[in-house]
Scaffold this motif. Structure first.
Motif, PDB file in Angstrom:
ATOM      1  N   UNK A  30     -11.747   9.406 -11.066  1.00 24.60           N
ATOM      2  CA  UNK A  30     -10.672   8.567 -11.993  1.00 24.60           C
ATOM      3  C   UNK A  30      -9.120   8.979 -11.761  1.00 24.60           C
ATOM      4  N   UNK A  31      -8.867  10.270 -11.714  1.00 26.20           N
ATOM      5  CA  UNK A  31      -7.413  10.731 -11.533  1.00 26.20           C
ATOM      6  C   UNK A  31      -7.053  10.916 -10.180  1.00 26.20           C
ATOM      7  N   UNK A  32      -7.835  10.616  -9.191  1.00 30.30           N
ATOM      8  CA  UNK A  32      -7.341  10.802  -7.816  1.00 30.30           C
ATOM      9  C   UNK A  32      -6.458   9.626  -7.511  1.00 30.30           C
ATOM     10  N   UNK A  33      -5.353   9.772  -6.841  1.00 29.83           N
ATOM     11  CA  UNK A  33      -4.621   8.522  -6.263  1.00 29.83           C
ATOM     12  C   UNK A  33      -4.204   9.151  -4.962  1.00 29.83           C
ATOM     13  N   UNK A  34      -3.760   8.136  -4.354  1.00 25.43           N
ATOM     14  CA  UNK A  34      -3.102   8.422  -2.620  1.00 25.43           C
ATOM     15  C   UNK A  34      -1.823   9.077  -2.920  1.00 25.43           C
ATOM     16  N   UNK A  35      -1.274   9.292  -4.110  1.00 23.77           N
ATOM     17  CA  UNK A  35      -0.053  10.019  -4.137  1.00 23.77           C
ATOM     18  C   UNK A  35       1.252   9.257  -3.647  1.00 23.77           C
ATOM     19  N   UNK A  36       1.173   8.061  -3.013  1.00 24.51           N
ATOM     20  CA  UNK A  36       1.936   7.292  -2.599  1.00 24.51           C
ATOM     21  C   UNK A  36       2.676   6.423  -3.567  1.00 24.51           C
ATOM     22  N   UNK A  37       4.047   6.375  -3.710  1.00 23.87           N
ATOM     23  CA  UNK A  37       4.533   5.545  -4.694  1.00 23.87           C
ATOM     24  C   UNK A  37       5.578   4.681  -4.123  1.00 23.87           C
ATOM     25  N   UNK A  38       5.981   3.410  -4.791  1.00 22.12           N
ATOM     26  CA  UNK A  38       6.574   2.552  -4.244  1.00 22.12           C
ATOM     27  C   UNK A  38       8.035   2.749  -3.505  1.00 22.12           C
ATOM     28  N   UNK A  39       8.596   3.922  -3.989  1.00 21.66           N
ATOM     29  CA  UNK A  39       9.859   4.412  -3.405  1.00 21.66           C
ATOM     30  C   UNK A  39       9.463   5.619  -2.470  1.00 21.66           C
ATOM     31  N   UNK A  61      -2.594   2.080   6.128  1.00 22.03           N
ATOM     32  CA  UNK A  61      -1.308   3.265   6.049  1.00 22.03           C
ATOM     33  C   UNK A  61      -0.891   3.616   4.719  1.00 22.03           C
ATOM     34  N   UNK A  62      -0.904   2.813   3.527  1.00 24.15           N
ATOM     35  CA  UNK A  62      -0.378   3.030   2.329  1.00 24.15           C
ATOM     36  C   UNK A  62      -1.670   3.270   1.293  1.00 24.15           C
ATOM     37  N   UNK A  63      -2.862   2.781   1.657  1.00 18.85           N
ATOM     38  CA  UNK A  63      -3.968   2.899   0.853  1.00 18.85           C
ATOM     39  C   UNK A  63      -3.561   1.993  -0.518  1.00 18.85           C
ATOM     40  N   UNK A  64      -2.730   1.103  -0.598  1.00 21.76           N
ATOM     41  CA  UNK A  64      -2.388   0.345  -1.651  1.00 21.76           C
ATOM     42  C   UNK A  64      -3.472  -0.865  -1.588  1.00 21.76           C
ATOM     43  N   UNK A  85       9.659   4.043   6.375  1.00 19.35           N
ATOM     44  CA  UNK A  85      10.103   3.132   5.415  1.00 19.35           C
ATOM     45  C   UNK A  85       9.227   3.114   4.038  1.00 19.35           C
ATOM     46  N   UNK A  86       9.854   2.724   2.902  1.00 19.79           N
ATOM     47  CA  UNK A  86       9.175   2.577   1.871  1.00 19.79           C
ATOM     48  C   UNK A  86       8.136   1.501   1.758  1.00 19.79           C
ATOM     49  N   UNK A  87       7.086   1.285   1.159  1.00 11.10           N
ATOM     50  CA  UNK A  87       6.004   0.338   1.465  1.00 11.10           C
ATOM     51  C   UNK A  87       6.676  -1.142   1.341  1.00 11.10           C
ATOM     52  N   UNK A 109      -0.408  -1.775  -6.307  1.00 13.81           N
ATOM     53  CA  UNK A 109      -0.890  -2.861  -6.043  1.00 13.81           C
ATOM     54  C   UNK A 109       0.320  -3.919  -5.858  1.00 13.81           C
ATOM     55  N   UNK A 110       0.067  -4.592  -4.638  1.00 13.60           N
ATOM     56  CA  UNK A 110       1.155  -5.667  -4.315  1.00 13.60           C
ATOM     57  C   UNK A 110       0.494  -7.057  -4.217  1.00 13.60           C
ATOM     58  N   UNK A 111       1.138  -8.167  -4.748  1.00 19.03           N
ATOM     59  CA  UNK A 111       0.740  -9.428  -4.784  1.00 19.03           C
ATOM     60  C   UNK A 111       1.481 -10.208  -3.413  1.00 19.03           C
TER      61      UNK A 111
END
Length: 144
Positions: A30-39, A61-64, A85-87, A109-111
């Motif tokens: 539940x609490x694990x994330x890839x740690x990558x933020x938009x910026x 690459x991003x796990x988004x 680059x940023x995502x 998450x990206x649309x």
């Protein structure tokens, strides 16, 4: 050694051990994330290819997570994205000329959506600017 096996074989201890393992797994999931933020800036090496393959590479690459309508993904070819680059920057470069754009719906998450801007009919044409209206000019009283 036999006594320690009896303790493990006890149904009460086995249940507790299984419960502890499951609880630890669920909490970490539940609490694990890839740690990558938009910026966050990361290294991209995604070659020019069809949109679907490029989006798959972006996810790798991003796990988004990506959200899009299958019918909106065209056979267009994306731009190469190579560098740090940023995502968002990577997607902007990648989707140039495809008729697609993107919008972040959450931190990871990206649309992917159709670009709503109509391209100019030809390279030299553009929309006429909106007519300008002149407002009454006034001089502030303390300037008189």
């Amino acid at each position: 050694m036999l006594s320690s096996l009896k303790i493990i074989e006890s149904p009460k201890h086995v249940s507790y051990a299984v419960f502890s393992c499951l609880l630890t797994f669920l909490i970490s999931s539940v609490f694990s994330t890839n740690g990558l933020a938009q910026n966050d800036s990361i290294r991209f090496d995604i070659p020019s290819q069809n949109v679907q393959s490029a989006l798959d590479a972006f996810v790798e690459v991003t796990n988004f997570s990506l959200i899009y309508r299958k019918e909106n993904i065209s056979d267009a070819i994306t731009m190469t994205v190579s560098g740090q680059y940023t995502p968002g920057q990577a997607l902007s470069i990648m989707l140039q000329g495809t008729g697609l754009t993107f919008e972040f719906t959450s931190k990871d998450t990206v649309a992917i959506i159709k670009n709503q801007h109509k391209p100019a009919e030809s390279a030299g044409e553009s929309e006429a600017p909106a007519p300008m209206t002149k407002q009454k000019e006034t001089t502030p009283k303390n300037w008189e």
